[in-house]
Scaffold this motif. Structure first.
Motif, PDB file in Angstrom:
ATOM      1  N   SER A   1     -10.355  -6.229 -10.052  1.00 19.18           N
ATOM      2  CA  SER A   1      -9.543  -5.395 -10.934  1.00 19.18           C
ATOM      3  C   SER A   1      -8.076  -5.757 -10.728  1.00 19.18           C
ATOM      4  N   GLN A   2      -7.392  -6.090 -11.819  1.00 23.34           N
ATOM      5  CA  GLN A   2      -5.965  -6.395 -11.751  1.00 23.34           C
ATOM      6  C   GLN A   2      -5.177  -5.226 -12.316  1.00 23.34           C
ATOM      7  N   CYS A   3      -4.239  -4.729 -11.556  1.00 25.50           N
ATOM      8  CA  CYS A   3      -3.419  -3.607 -12.011  1.00 25.50           C
ATOM      9  C   CYS A   3      -2.123  -3.581 -11.213  1.00 25.50           C
ATOM     10  N   SER A   4      -1.219  -2.731 -11.612  1.00 33.26           N
ATOM     11  CA  SER A   4       0.068  -2.636 -10.939  1.00 33.26           C
ATOM     12  C   SER A   4      -0.120  -2.181  -9.493  1.00 33.26           C
ATOM     13  N   PRO A   5       0.847  -2.466  -8.624  1.00 32.02           N
ATOM     14  CA  PRO A   5       0.724  -2.018  -7.235  1.00 32.02           C
ATOM     15  C   PRO A   5       0.504  -0.508  -7.113  1.00 32.02           C
ATOM     16  N   GLU A   6       1.189   0.276  -7.953  1.00 33.24           N
ATOM     17  CA  GLU A   6       1.032   1.730  -7.883  1.00 33.24           C
ATOM     18  C   GLU A   6      -0.386   2.139  -8.256  1.00 33.24           C
ATOM     19  N   GLU A   7      -0.906   1.566  -9.327  1.00 31.31           N
ATOM     20  CA  GLU A   7      -2.263   1.902  -9.752  1.00 31.31           C
ATOM     21  C   GLU A   7      -3.292   1.398  -8.751  1.00 31.31           C
TER      22      GLU A   7
END
Length: 300
Positions: free
Chosen positions: A122-128
């Motif tokens: 899963s690729q997502c922002s650091p916060e997510e």
């Protein structure tokens, strides 16, 4: 109160939408509404504020959700641990990262060693990514930012120099080193503030009292090298990207203290980590240690 009610409540609490939660759970919306109403009656407090046709988790619901997350997480961990102890099934591992390219370093070896494990990325922002890790929807998270949150454990995989990439024919292309003072007017290809390249760029510029000139700001770190090669601007890239095939750029060392990034691996502290995830964690540590020591080639 039963487990079905708790799972239904968690789905509604996370979506704050009965229709979406019903679709996710594959149940009829009226049935879901009745289940939530019975749970509230059993607890003696409303868990949601009704606003017209919408619902919002209230303070009672938020407090209850924190407990439900922990309780259901423990039960899910227990089921996984028992399956591992019994040696049944091939297992699965869910890994989140801000940049999936960094996972290629270990993914090929892992899939070859454990071909029957179901791997999900899963690729997502650091916060997510951090939020998903805390919620237990991913087993492991790979980040280039320090993650200092309760209940999260981690280990550093590699610390590497960050280089300046410039397009072919650029005025600095034949240089080996460059101070930040010579980059004040250069347009930069970088990411948004949530990602490490932008954080590092802002830190390097802070002593100069100037803001960097941003030619392109995006949320896909892996695309930076190609945009630099096109001549859109210069960019900060990890040394690991240097030997990788792809768009041609020139590389310079930046004369600035601590122009580096540390790649780290995180997991939930105290929660049971599936055997398949433990193996991925151990293999990642071994692979990146070999790269840092020069015993294995890098590359993204």
């Amino acid at each position: 109160m039963d487990l079905l009610q708790l799972r239904y409540f968690r789905a509604v609490a996370r979506t704050e939408h009965l229709g979406r939660a019903a679709t996710q759970l594959r149940v009829a919306q009226p049935s879901l509404s009745r289940t939530i109403a019975r749970l509230e009656a059993d607890l003696g407090v409303p868990l949601f504020d009704r606003q017209g046709r919408g619902i919002r988790l209230n303070r009672f619901g938020a407090a209850f959700l924190a407990r439900v997350d922990r309780a259901l997480g423990e039960l899910d961990d227990a089921r996984t641990e028992l399956a591992d102890l019994a040696g049944s099934g091939c297992g699965s591992v869910v890994v989140a990262a801000e940049n999936l390219a960094v996972l290629r370093t270990v993914l090929g070896s892992y899939l070859a060693a454990y071909p029957d494990v179901a791997v999900r990325l899963s690729q997502c922002s650091p916060e997510e990514t951090a939020t998903r890790l805390q919620a237990g929807t991913v087993d492991l998270a790979v980040l280039s930012q320090r993650l200092d949150r309760p209940g999260i454990a981690g280990r550093d995989l590699i610390t590497e120099e960050v280089l300046l990439a410039v397009p072919p024919g650029h005025r600095l292309a034949r240089r080996r080193r460059v101070p930040v003072s010579e980059l004040l007017s250069e347009p930069f290809v970088t990411t948004g503030p949530d990602y490490w390249p932008r954080t590092l760029l802002d830190r390097l510029f802070a002593p100069t009292g100037r803001q960097p000139v941003i030619a392109c700001e995006g949320d896909e770190p892996a695309s930076l090298r190609g945009l630099v090669a096109l001549g859109l601007g210069v960019g900060l890239l990890p040394a690991m990207a240097r030997p990788s095939p792809g768009a041609r750029v020139s590389w310079l060392h930046v004369d600035a203290p601590d122009c580096s990034r540390t790649l780290s691996l995180y997991w939930r502290e105290g929660a049971y980590l599936p055997l398949s995830a433990q193996r991925f964690r151990d293999m990642a540590a071994e692979r990146f240690a070999a790269i840092e020591d020069g015993r294995a080639p890098g590359g993204l």
